[in-house]
Design an enzyme around this catalytic site. Structure first.
Site, PDB file in Angstrom:
ATOM      1  N   GLY A  26       4.713   1.872   1.160  1.00 30.21           N
ATOM      2  CA  GLY A  26       5.586   2.837   0.496  1.00 30.21           C
ATOM      3  C   GLY A  26       5.135   3.111  -0.909  1.00 30.21           C
ATOM      4  O   GLY A  26       4.325   2.397  -1.485  1.00 30.21           O
ATOM      5  N   VAL A  36       0.864  -1.174   0.000  1.00 29.31           N
ATOM      6  CA  VAL A  36       0.000   0.000   0.000  1.00 29.31           C
ATOM      7  C   VAL A  36       0.902   1.225   0.000  1.00 29.31           C
ATOM      8  O   VAL A  36       2.050   1.162   0.425  1.00 29.31           O
ATOM      9  CB  VAL A  36      -0.965   0.040   1.213  1.00 29.31           C
ATOM     10  CG1 VAL A  36      -1.997  -1.069   1.110  1.00 29.31           C
ATOM     11  CG2 VAL A  36      -0.218  -0.027   2.525  1.00 29.31           C
ATOM     12  N   SER A  37       0.378   2.335  -0.485  1.00 32.39           N
ATOM     13  CA  SER A  37       1.189   3.541  -0.616  1.00 32.39           C
ATOM     14  C   SER A  37       1.515   4.179   0.723  1.00 32.39           C
ATOM     15  O   SER A  37       2.631   4.621   0.955  1.00 32.39           O
ATOM     16  CB  SER A  37       0.476   4.568  -1.499  1.00 32.39           C
ATOM     17  OG  SER A  37       0.281   4.031  -2.777  1.00 32.39           O
ATOM     18  N   THR A  38       0.536   4.258   1.605  1.00 25.23           N
ATOM     19  CA  THR A  38       0.755   4.876   2.914  1.00 25.23           C
ATOM     20  C   THR A  38       0.050   4.061   3.976  1.00 25.23           C
ATOM     21  O   THR A  38      -0.860   3.290   3.686  1.00 25.23           O
ATOM     22  CB  THR A  38       0.197   6.317   2.966  1.00 25.23           C
ATOM     23  OG1 THR A  38      -1.221   6.251   2.867  1.00 25.23           O
ATOM     24  CG2 THR A  38       0.765   7.183   1.864  1.00 25.23           C
ATOM     25  N   GLN A  40      -4.689   3.132   4.942  1.00 24.95           N
ATOM     26  CA  GLN A  40      -4.586   1.995   4.024  1.00 24.95           C
ATOM     27  C   GLN A  40      -4.065   0.794   4.799  1.00 24.95           C
ATOM     28  O   GLN A  40      -3.306   0.924   5.751  1.00 24.95           O
ATOM     29  CB  GLN A  40      -3.658   2.316   2.860  1.00 24.95           C
ATOM     30  CG  GLN A  40      -4.187   3.397   1.960  1.00 24.95           C
ATOM     31  CD  GLN A  40      -3.301   3.600   0.749  1.00 24.95           C
ATOM     32  OE1 GLN A  40      -2.318   2.914   0.551  1.00 24.95           O
ATOM     33  NE2 GLN A  40      -3.657   4.559  -0.067  1.00 24.95           N
TER      34      GLN A  40
END
Length: 184
Positions: A38, A10-12, A16
């Site tokens: 990340g 997941v990005s953050t 999330q």
């Protein structure tokens, strides 16, 4: 047939959660799921991705749900795929269904196209962000990130005879930040 190792990202961690991806990968046969939090725009700092790539053995499968979970850049996506295939393992992407084992040119073509789509999405996302920042600045709303360094504290340490490197170490900041604070 070797192990099926999953990879989720997941990005953050701001709202999330990788649990949905992990659960789906386990349902599809992953015995272990590695996960990172990340940005997909860079491979830097993705320790779990690096770990799963190092652990792959001949006959293993690296499975992920979508190509953008691996990378949002064509070169990075193909680099990961080539590392997997180089270990005589298989890269399996669930949606869209792609299985890259080094013998199917169409799988590489599809990865290239999907990597390009990820690059285009990244480009347009950054362009929208820049336009939003410019509009906010024009309205006087956007001031940038708040300062985290107190220039007075930096000047005080310099007045005590400390050099830029010593100040940076003491305040746990970069030397360039020391110079910017002194110039302010």
């Amino acid at each position: 047939m070797g192990r099926v190792l999953g990879y989720a990202r997941v990005s953050t961690d701001d709202g999330q959660d990788v649990s949905t991806q992990k659960n789906r990968l386990e349902e599809l046969g992953a015995v272990v799921v590695f996960s990172d939090v990340g940005n997909g725009s860079s491979l830097t700092g993705r320790d779990q991705l690096e770990a799963v790539l190092r652990l792959l053995e001949p006959g293993d499968v690296l499975m992920t749900l979508h190509p953008d979970r691996l990378a949002r850049d064509t070169a990075d996506l193909l680099s990961i795929a080539k590392r997997v295939v180089g270990k005589k393992a298989v890269l399996r992407i669930v949606d869209p269904s792609i299985e890259m084992n080094g013998e199917d040119l169409m799988a590489e073509v599809m990865l290239t196209i999907l990597g390009l789509v990820g690059s285009v999405e990244k480009y347009f996302g950054k362009a929208r962000q820049r336009r939003g920042i410019e509009a906010a600045k024009a309205r006087g709303v956007y001031k940038g990130r708040p300062a985290t360094i107190d220039p007075a504290q930096v000047r005080e340490l310099r007045d005590q005879g400390m050099g830029a490197t010593a100040i940076a170490k003491r305040l746990k900041i970069g030397r360039a930040s020391v110079y910017r604070a002194l110039a302010a």
